[in-house]
Every structure is written in C-alpha cells, then in structure tokens.
Scaffold this active site. Sequence first.
Site, PDB file in Angstrom:
ATOM      1  N   GLY A 285      93.191  21.544  83.933  1.00  0.00           N
ATOM      2  CA  GLY A 285      92.904  21.076  82.577  1.00  0.00           C
ATOM      3  C   GLY A 285      93.623  21.971  81.577  1.00  0.00           C
ATOM      4  O   GLY A 285      94.690  21.655  81.056  1.00  0.00           O
ATOM      5  N   ARG A 286      93.036  23.134  81.363  1.00  0.00           N
ATOM      6  CA  ARG A 286      93.548  24.097  80.382  1.00  0.00           C
ATOM      7  C   ARG A 286      95.048  24.363  80.513  1.00  0.00           C
ATOM      8  O   ARG A 286      95.778  24.367  79.516  1.00  0.00           O
ATOM      9  CB  ARG A 286      92.779  25.420  80.547  1.00  0.00           C
ATOM     10  N   TYR A 326      81.980  31.387  73.928  1.00  0.00           N
ATOM     11  CA  TYR A 326      82.407  32.350  74.959  1.00  0.00           C
ATOM     12  C   TYR A 326      82.956  33.642  74.378  1.00  0.00           C
ATOM     13  O   TYR A 326      83.564  34.419  75.108  1.00  0.00           O
ATOM     14  CB  TYR A 326      83.557  31.786  75.809  1.00  0.00           C
ATOM     15  N   CYS A 353      76.511  27.284  58.678  1.00  0.00           N
ATOM     16  CA  CYS A 353      75.411  28.219  58.477  1.00  0.00           C
ATOM     17  C   CYS A 353      74.916  28.805  59.791  1.00  0.00           C
ATOM     18  O   CYS A 353      73.811  28.506  60.247  1.00  0.00           O
ATOM     19  CB  CYS A 353      74.274  27.515  57.742  1.00  0.00           C
TER      20      CYS A 353
HETATM   21  C1  LIG Z   1      86.590  21.818  84.099  1.00  0.00           C
HETATM   22  C2  LIG Z   1      86.996  21.449  85.455  1.00  0.00           C
HETATM   23  C3  LIG Z   1      88.339  21.481  85.823  1.00  0.00           C
HETATM   24  C4  LIG Z   1      89.430  21.995  84.922  1.00  0.00           C
HETATM   25  O1  LIG Z   1      89.311  23.361  84.672  1.00  0.00           O
HETATM   26  P1  LIG Z   1      90.495  24.111  83.891  1.00  0.00           P
HETATM   27  O2  LIG Z   1      90.014  25.513  83.837  1.00  0.00           O
HETATM   28  O3  LIG Z   1      90.592  23.502  82.549  1.00  0.00           O
HETATM   29  O4  LIG Z   1      91.737  23.940  84.691  1.00  0.00           O
HETATM   30  C5  LIG Z   1      88.682  21.041  87.084  1.00  0.00           C
HETATM   31  N1  LIG Z   1      87.729  20.591  87.950  1.00  0.00           N
HETATM   32  C6  LIG Z   1      86.426  20.556  87.624  1.00  0.00           C
HETATM   33  C7  LIG Z   1      85.449  20.052  88.607  1.00  0.00           C
HETATM   34  C8  LIG Z   1      86.011  20.982  86.377  1.00  0.00           C
HETATM   35  O5  LIG Z   1      84.717  20.953  86.068  1.00  0.00           O
END
Ligand SMILES: *Cc1c(COP(=O)(O)O)cnc(C)c1O
Length: 427
Positions: A285-286, A326, A353
């Site tokens: 993802g990231r 975080y 706030c």
């Molecule tokens: C959030 C998540 C990802 C992606 O994580 P990243 O750190 O953004 O790469 C992949 N698989 C599962 C099951 C997740 O919950």
Amino acid sequence: MNPLALTRQHRELHCEQVALTAIAQAYGTPTYVYSRAAIEAAFASFASAAAGRGVLLCFAMKANSNLAILDLLARQGAGFDIVSGGELERVLAIGGNPARVVFSGVGKTHAEIRRALELGVKCFNVESSAELDRIDAIARSLGRRAPISIRVNPDVDAGTHPYISTGLRENKFGIAHDHARAVYAHAATLEGIEIVGIDCHIGSQIVETAPFLDALHRVLNLADALEADGIALRHLDLGGGLGIRYDTETPPDRGAFLTQLLDRVDQWRAVKPQRAGVEVIFEFGRALVAEAGLLLTRVEYLKDNGARHFAVVDAAMNDLMRPALYEAWHPVQTVIERTDRPPQLLDVVGPVCESGDWLARGRTLAVAEGDLLAIGCAGAYGMTMASNYNSRPRPAEILIDGAHMHVARPRESVQALFATEQTLPLI
Ligand SMILES: *Cc1c(COP(=O)(O)O)cnc(C)c1O
C-alpha cells in the site's frame, strides 16, 4: 518525497510541471496533490523486478482508494487487496477484475462475504476459525466453494510502531503459526472451502528486509508441513508493509528487496515439480503511493505563547491523521522560499479543538501568514483516514499529470456534510 512528484524550481515547489501555488489558486487549500508519474514509477519499480517470476502485485487500497489512483494502478496491471465491502465496490467502479482481488480483514460480515463470493474474488484471507466456518456456510448456501488462505501470524517483530505492527502473537491479526496447521486440516474437511494459499502480513512501514525474510522462512516451513498433510497451495501471499523514507529511514531498494524474496521462493519452488507453478502475491500500500502525494495547506496565523511558536494552518488532524494517531513525522516545506525573514523553530498545528491536532512539531521554517506549506509523503493513509471532525469538509484531491491538473475529487461541500441528517418532527 519522490523527486518526480516534488521539485523546487526557481525557489518554488512544483508537482511535476505544475507550481503548487497554481494548484492552491485554482482549487484552494487544504488540498491533496498526487503525481501520476511518481505512482507509476513506484509500481514499475516492483513490477520490473517481478516480471516473469509468477507474481501478482496487489495494491492495498486502504492506503489511498481514490478511483483515479486505483484506475492508474489497474492499467499498469495491479490487482487489489481489500479490507471491506466498500473497497470491493471501488474495484467494480473502475471496471477492475474481482478475480485479481484478495479480501483481507479480521471482521468480514455476512453481506461482505456473500457479495465477494458472488463476484468471484481470487481469495479470502481468513483470520480466524470462526470466520472460516462462516465463509464455509455462506459458500454452501450459494452452492459454491470459497477460495481461501489462512493468514498466519508468523510471530516476527517488524520493529515498527506498535499500532502498525501486526505480526506478533499478541495482536489481533491472523492465526498463530503453531495453530495454523490444525486450522488448515479443519478447512480441508469443509465442503464450502477450497484451500488455495497461505497468507501473512507482518506490519507496516518496515524498512528492513530481515523481518520479511524471517516471515517468508516461517511461511515456507508451514507450506512444507501442509504439503506433507496432502494440502497443495496455489499461492503464497507475503503481504505488504514495506516502508518509505519520511525522514531519515533507509528502506531497501525495491527491486533488490523483491529479488531477494523471490530468489528464496525460487529455491523452495525448485525442490519439487508441483511447486513450480505456485504464485507469489504481494499487497503493498504505502510503498506505492506515499511518496507520490502531499497535502497543500496555507498558514492562517502565526502565534507565540511564550514557550513555543506555532504556525496555525488550514489543514488539521481530520485531513491528515497520522501525526495525531502514530506521532508520525512528515516532511514540511514552504512552497515559496523566503529570504526576507529568519527561520524560526515552530510547531505546525491545525484549527481542530484537540491538543493532538498537530501536523509537525519542532520544525525550522521561515514563514509568514498566508504562506503555503507542502506536507510531504502524504499519499498513503492521508485522505483515506480523513474525517469530518469539527464539521470540516474533506480536502480536494488533485492528480497532476505532466502540466495538467486533474480533479480526482472536488472539495467536499459543507452542505454535503449534513444533507442526509434529519431533525425530529415538532410534535
Ligand atoms: C494495510 C495492509 C496492507 C498494506 O500495508 P502497507 O504498509 O501500506 O504496505 C497489506 N495487507 C494487509 C492485510 C493490510 O491490512
């Protein structure tokens, strides 16, 4: 930030060929800005190392689920990792193929499971025995067999923030490694279940390769044990979680990282002919979107309470929640460099706030009221975590493509926030 997404030209920050001042002028602030070139380059850095090696790269869309971004990634060949029925509908909305979707998450509801089965997702990543039994029952009621993996918890320490670490025994995710073999044996007896893979995901923002190799080692051991039990796997899902450089982190080169993992898988594949066709899935993802996005915000006030200096900006924790949630660190830069005043140490805070409403603390910036700031590395877990707290409409999202500004999502209107709310009748 990816230099494809953000560069300084003549003292002024640009995303691709567009000046950030022009984006603020056209669409206001706060606004999320994404670079098409940076997203495509991030995907390509994985895809080129994975080419021809039996890999499906899924984008974990909870990082950024704007349809424009999903569409860009799907066009490049990405599948998707989803964690809700809502995310599944987004795949359909861009004309994506459910057969390239893996469904993760600890709390899948009846309705979500039924819909995913009807559409034919590639795999359910199952996180408990109770979920397995529920999926089995629903699949049988539909006269189908549900493709599943068990998400195993390999009990490796990814050395990350406790809130984004998922691979340790003590957290809610997955099924304990020692217990997984028994759950697979049970799954093999269920008429509505078809075992297709094994899955793990050990956390997020991991900037070392070692925890991934440890997890792979444990996954392969379990795959061997399952093979001995007569259970053949069609894929290994190694999850996501590869980190990026927000500040001083030094994540591995993506191609080298992927190659290292895939070489290990190849050694394992080579042992027996039936392993040759076992596919590898990743769920990043990231790493695909974080460095392609920034949050553009304007300084409303400068404030000094004696002990500390503050820049109060028009973005807040509801727009970018990571610092409050975080204590995450995001790079902050002034959009136009100032030379007419000295830099000062200050906190960048929002108008919400809550004392937790800060975006950056202890930064040295030369700013004046009205200046624009770019909060970098905000393409992942930015807009998807945004809320309407304090009745604040969510930001616009602009996708930059060369010299073109594409409105991926207009700014939410205040009226839209309460358009469906209803007061009690008078009597
Ligand atoms: C959030 C998540 C990802 C992606 O994580 P990243 O750190 O953004 O790469 C992949 N698989 C599962 C099951 C997740 O919950």
